[in-house]
Structure formats: C-alpha cells, structure tokens
Write a protein that holds these residues in place. Sequence first.
Motif, PDB file in Angstrom:
ATOM      1  N   GLN A 173       0.827  -1.206   0.000  1.00 60.03           N
ATOM      2  CA  GLN A 173       0.000   0.000   0.000  1.00 60.03           C
ATOM      3  C   GLN A 173       0.866   1.262   0.000  1.00 60.03           C
ATOM      4  OE1 GLN A 173      -3.931   0.850   2.256  1.00 60.03           O
ATOM      5  NE2 GLN A 173      -2.358   1.696   3.594  1.00 60.03           N
ATOM      6  N   LYS A 174       1.909   1.266   0.813  1.00 63.90           N
ATOM      7  CA  LYS A 174       2.783   2.436   0.898  1.00 63.90           C
ATOM      8  C   LYS A 174       3.484   2.726  -0.424  1.00 63.90           C
ATOM      9  CE  LYS A 174       3.747   2.024   5.853  1.00 63.90           C
ATOM     10  NZ  LYS A 174       4.780   1.689   6.878  1.00 63.90           N
ATOM     11  N   SER A 175       3.856   1.676  -1.149  1.00 62.66           N
ATOM     12  CA  SER A 175       4.587   1.866  -2.401  1.00 62.66           C
ATOM     13  C   SER A 175       3.668   1.955  -3.612  1.00 62.66           C
ATOM     14  CB  SER A 175       5.575   0.718  -2.613  1.00 62.66           C
ATOM     15  OG  SER A 175       4.874  -0.510  -2.775  1.00 62.66           O
ATOM     16  N   GLY A 176       2.384   1.654  -3.422  1.00 57.49           N
ATOM     17  CA  GLY A 176       1.444   1.655  -4.540  1.00 57.49           C
ATOM     18  C   GLY A 176       1.619   0.476  -5.476  1.00 57.49           C
ATOM     19  N   THR A 177       2.207  -0.599  -4.961  1.00 60.56           N
ATOM     20  CA  THR A 177       2.465  -1.789  -5.775  1.00 60.56           C
ATOM     21  C   THR A 177       1.283  -2.759  -5.698  1.00 60.56           C
ATOM     22  OG1 THR A 177       4.819  -1.582  -5.274  1.00 60.56           O
ATOM     23  CG2 THR A 177       4.071  -3.682  -6.187  1.00 60.56           C
ATOM     24  N   PRO A 178       0.785  -3.249  -6.818  1.00 58.60           N
ATOM     25  CA  PRO A 178      -0.307  -4.235  -6.785  1.00 58.60           C
ATOM     26  C   PRO A 178       0.118  -5.490  -6.029  1.00 58.60           C
ATOM     27  CG  PRO A 178       0.020  -3.386  -9.010  1.00 58.60           C
ATOM     28  CD  PRO A 178       1.188  -2.910  -8.203  1.00 58.60           C
ATOM     29  N   ILE A 179      -0.810  -6.055  -5.284  1.00 55.71           N
ATOM     30  CA  ILE A 179      -0.531  -7.266  -4.515  1.00 55.71           C
ATOM     31  C   ILE A 179      -1.749  -8.166  -4.539  1.00 55.71           C
ATOM     32  CG2 ILE A 179      -1.247  -6.136  -2.349  1.00 55.71           C
ATOM     33  CD1 ILE A 179       0.767  -7.927  -0.870  1.00 55.71           C
ATOM     34  N   ILE A 180      -1.508  -9.466  -4.526  1.00 58.74           N
ATOM     35  CA  ILE A 180      -2.575 -10.455  -4.370  1.00 58.74           C
ATOM     36  C   ILE A 180      -2.134 -11.431  -3.292  1.00 58.74           C
ATOM     37  CG2 ILE A 180      -1.698 -11.928  -6.240  1.00 58.74           C
ATOM     38  CD1 ILE A 180      -4.673 -12.613  -6.840  1.00 58.74           C
ATOM     39  N   SER A 181      -3.060 -11.802  -2.423  1.00 60.51           N
ATOM     40  CA  SER A 181      -2.735 -12.603  -1.247  1.00 60.51           C
ATOM     41  C   SER A 181      -3.517 -13.910  -1.239  1.00 60.51           C
ATOM     42  CB  SER A 181      -3.051 -11.802   0.027  1.00 60.51           C
ATOM     43  OG  SER A 181      -2.748 -12.528   1.193  1.00 60.51           O
ATOM     44  N   SER A 182      -2.821 -14.985  -0.909  1.00 58.59           N
ATOM     45  CA  SER A 182      -3.466 -16.291  -0.797  1.00 58.59           C
ATOM     46  C   SER A 182      -3.985 -16.505   0.618  1.00 58.59           C
ATOM     47  CB  SER A 182      -2.465 -17.396  -1.141  1.00 58.59           C
ATOM     48  OG  SER A 182      -3.026 -18.674  -0.888  1.00 58.59           O
ATOM     49  N   MET A 183      -5.241 -16.888   0.714  1.00 54.03           N
ATOM     50  CA  MET A 183      -5.803 -17.257   2.008  1.00 54.03           C
ATOM     51  C   MET A 183      -5.599 -18.761   2.228  1.00 54.03           C
ATOM     52  SD  MET A 183      -6.916 -14.395   3.384  1.00 54.03           S
ATOM     53  CE  MET A 183      -5.405 -13.695   2.720  1.00 54.03           C
ATOM     54  N   GLY A 184      -6.310 -19.350   3.169  1.00 57.16           N
ATOM     55  CA  GLY A 184      -6.042 -20.720   3.566  1.00 57.16           C
ATOM     56  C   GLY A 184      -6.327 -21.753   2.485  1.00 57.16           C
ATOM     57  N   ALA A 185      -5.356 -22.677   2.278  1.00 60.64           N
ATOM     58  CA  ALA A 185      -5.549 -23.773   1.322  1.00 60.64           C
ATOM     59  C   ALA A 185      -5.412 -25.131   1.992  1.00 60.64           C
ATOM     60  CB  ALA A 185      -4.545 -23.663   0.181  1.00 60.64           C
ATOM     61  N   GLY A 186      -5.025 -25.149   3.264  1.00 60.21           N
ATOM     62  CA  GLY A 186      -4.857 -26.413   3.969  1.00 60.21           C
ATOM     63  C   GLY A 186      -6.183 -27.010   4.410  1.00 60.21           C
ATOM     64  N   ASN A 187      -6.200 -28.340   4.576  1.00 55.58           N
ATOM     65  CA  ASN A 187      -7.377 -29.071   5.056  1.00 55.58           C
ATOM     66  C   ASN A 187      -8.592 -28.916   4.133  1.00 55.58           C
ATOM     67  OD1 ASN A 187      -5.984 -29.975   7.333  1.00 55.58           O
ATOM     68  ND2 ASN A 187      -6.575 -28.188   8.531  1.00 55.58           N
ATOM     69  N   LYS A 188      -8.336 -28.786   2.827  1.00 55.81           N
ATOM     70  CA  LYS A 188      -9.433 -28.607   1.886  1.00 55.81           C
ATOM     71  C   LYS A 188      -9.309 -29.599   0.736  1.00 55.81           C
ATOM     72  CE  LYS A 188     -10.176 -23.858   3.269  1.00 55.81           C
ATOM     73  NZ  LYS A 188     -10.296 -22.439   2.899  1.00 55.81           N
ATOM     74  N   MET A 189     -10.462 -29.951   0.149  1.00 56.28           N
ATOM     75  CA  MET A 189     -10.508 -30.965  -0.907  1.00 56.28           C
ATOM     76  C   MET A 189     -11.150 -30.474  -2.194  1.00 56.28           C
ATOM     77  SD  MET A 189      -9.265 -34.045  -0.068  1.00 56.28           S
ATOM     78  CE  MET A 189     -10.243 -35.257  -0.960  1.00 56.28           C
ATOM     79  N   ASP A 190     -11.873 -29.345  -2.131  1.00 57.36           N
ATOM     80  CA  ASP A 190     -12.640 -28.878  -3.288  1.00 57.36           C
ATOM     81  C   ASP A 190     -11.893 -27.754  -3.999  1.00 57.36           C
ATOM     82  OD1 ASP A 190     -14.462 -28.163  -5.169  1.00 57.36           O
ATOM     83  OD2 ASP A 190     -16.058 -27.589  -3.768  1.00 57.36           O
ATOM     84  N   ALA A 191     -11.147 -28.105  -5.016  1.00 54.47           N
ATOM     85  CA  ALA A 191     -10.363 -27.105  -5.747  1.00 54.47           C
ATOM     86  C   ALA A 191     -11.243 -26.128  -6.510  1.00 54.47           C
ATOM     87  CB  ALA A 191      -9.398 -27.804  -6.709  1.00 54.47           C
ATOM     88  N   SER A 192     -12.497 -26.497  -6.761  1.00 57.86           N
ATOM     89  CA  SER A 192     -13.394 -25.621  -7.515  1.00 57.86           C
ATOM     90  C   SER A 192     -14.005 -24.523  -6.649  1.00 57.86           C
ATOM     91  CB  SER A 192     -14.526 -26.444  -8.142  1.00 57.86           C
ATOM     92  OG  SER A 192     -15.397 -26.941  -7.136  1.00 57.86           O
ATOM     93  N   ALA A 193     -13.723 -24.539  -5.352  1.00 59.16           N
ATOM     94  CA  ALA A 193     -14.340 -23.574  -4.445  1.00 59.16           C
ATOM     95  C   ALA A 193     -13.578 -22.260  -4.323  1.00 59.16           C
ATOM     96  CB  ALA A 193     -14.498 -24.200  -3.048  1.00 59.16           C
ATOM     97  N   PHE A 194     -12.430 -22.147  -4.983  1.00 55.16           N
ATOM     98  CA  PHE A 194     -11.649 -20.914  -4.879  1.00 55.16           C
ATOM     99  C   PHE A 194     -12.287 -19.783  -5.675  1.00 55.16           C
ATOM    100  CE2 PHE A 194      -8.300 -23.914  -3.667  1.00 55.16           C
ATOM    101  CZ  PHE A 194      -7.797 -23.260  -2.559  1.00 55.16           C
ATOM    102  N   GLU A 195     -12.174 -18.583  -5.107  1.00 51.24           N
ATOM    103  CA  GLU A 195     -12.685 -17.379  -5.744  1.00 51.24           C
ATOM    104  C   GLU A 195     -11.676 -16.249  -5.591  1.00 51.24           C
ATOM    105  OE1 GLU A 195     -16.465 -16.211  -4.199  1.00 51.24           O
ATOM    106  OE2 GLU A 195     -17.323 -18.230  -4.309  1.00 51.24           O
TER     107      GLU A 195
END
Length: 275
Positions: free
Chosen positions: A137-159
Amino acid sequence: MTEENQFSRTELLIGKDNLDRLSRARVAVFGVGGVGGYVVEALARSGVGTLDLIDSDKVASSNLNRQIIATYNTIGQYKVDAARERVLSINPQAVVNAYRTFYLPETAAQFDFASYDYVVDAIDTVTGKLMLAEQAQKSGTPIISSMGAGNKMDASAFEVADIYETSVCPLAKVMRRELKKRGIRKLKVVYSKETPLTPRTEDRICGQAAEKACGQDGEQTEQVCTAGNAANGSAGNVQEAAVGRRRQTPGSMAFVPAVAGLIIAGEVVRDLIGM
C-alpha cells in the motif's frame, strides 16, 4: 510472429506488445511452497522476465505430495534455489533473484516494493501477510494474497475477491479484522468458501505423545501438541493459531494449492497486461 518459440502460443492470445510487457515485468513471490511454487511455475511459463523468490524453507519429503518444486532430487535444497533452477530450465533468459529469508517485519526492509510491478503473498503467517499488505500500500504496488488452502478438498471452491467480501475462511476473517485496524481498505485475495476439514491423524498422534509424556492432563496435552506442530513447520498452521485454536499440521492434496497458485498467477498476468 515470424517463427515459433517457447512463447508462440502465448503470443497468439495476448499479442507481441503484451508479451514484451511480461518480459519486462518484475514480480516478487513471497513463499515458494504449495501455492507459491505453482505461481512461480505459471509466471515463468507466461514469460515474466524477472522473478524475486523469498522463502527460508528447505524442500522436505512431506512436500512431495503437493509442491511442484519438490522431488527426491531437490530434498534438502532451499526452496528458492530449487525454484530458481526450475525457472531457468524453462526460460534461460529469465532473471531470478533468490532470497533465503523468512519474511517478517524484521526483514521487511530488505525488499524495495517500489521496484516490483507486482507482489504475490503466498506465506502462512498473519504478521507477515499484514506487513506485505502494508508495504504494498505504501509503495502503490499491486498485490494479491493467498488465504487458507490447507485441510481442503474442493479445488473448484476458490474465488478471487476483495478481502472484505470474503466469508467462511478462518484466515480471511482474521485478515479482515487486522487490515481494518491498519486502515487498509482493500486487498485482492484468492480464497475458498469450503469449510476446512479436520485432519484425521492429528489428534491420535498428539494424544499418544501427550499420554506418554504427561498422562491425561489437558493443559500439558495442549503444550505437547503445540510444540509438536511447531516442530513440523507446516504451511497452514496460521489458520489454527489465528483463530485461537490449537495449532495443527494441516492435511493437503496435490490439486488444491496448485489451483490456488494457478489462479493467482492468472490474475497477475492479466493485471500486468491490462486485460
């Protein structure tokens, strides 16, 4: 196109100008594990010219089930070194900067976000993720962040969504609260609405260790389990720690973090070329 090359099929979709934009782009990927490894793979194959890879871990046998850089030949190597070698085997013209560093506020000053065209957050500590969002945010650089992927089985549920539009994911809940405190009003994330499963063997292993070490005392059992999981050093522990429950080594499948990583890479590429 006058002749075929490794990016000929990419150029058919995005054109030479956009391919050139990717070749000039510099992307930093923080965390080169189950999710981050696939981000790096897809960015390299998309023609991103410069990649900065930040991770302090080494490849372990427990990574073989899901991390693209993990093979029997790379066990024991630093993940960033294994990833660098793989990227250069795909695109020898790429520039790959490898940092054997655990990203925390104490090490944040090592990285100049203004020099990046995009930042990918694929680490698993809340403190680090928040610091990445603040620096971006301070540098104005685009960022994308990954939330939790552990303990999950449905790969189609990501958004893909803004952090304040997320639900269900325990890590996203903590991030929403903490980002709001810091005045960060938006953060692009990839998350899943799938309710995390409970690891099948964790309680049995912890219970056996606790019984052997200190009988059935609840408080001491908690201490043994926490210490045991900390020693395992597994991605996704932050989900348990962040919501105040006992830290557990999460289960993981090959296809879930892979899909999260590929989605992230797709967002990065499209944003870099303005699609």
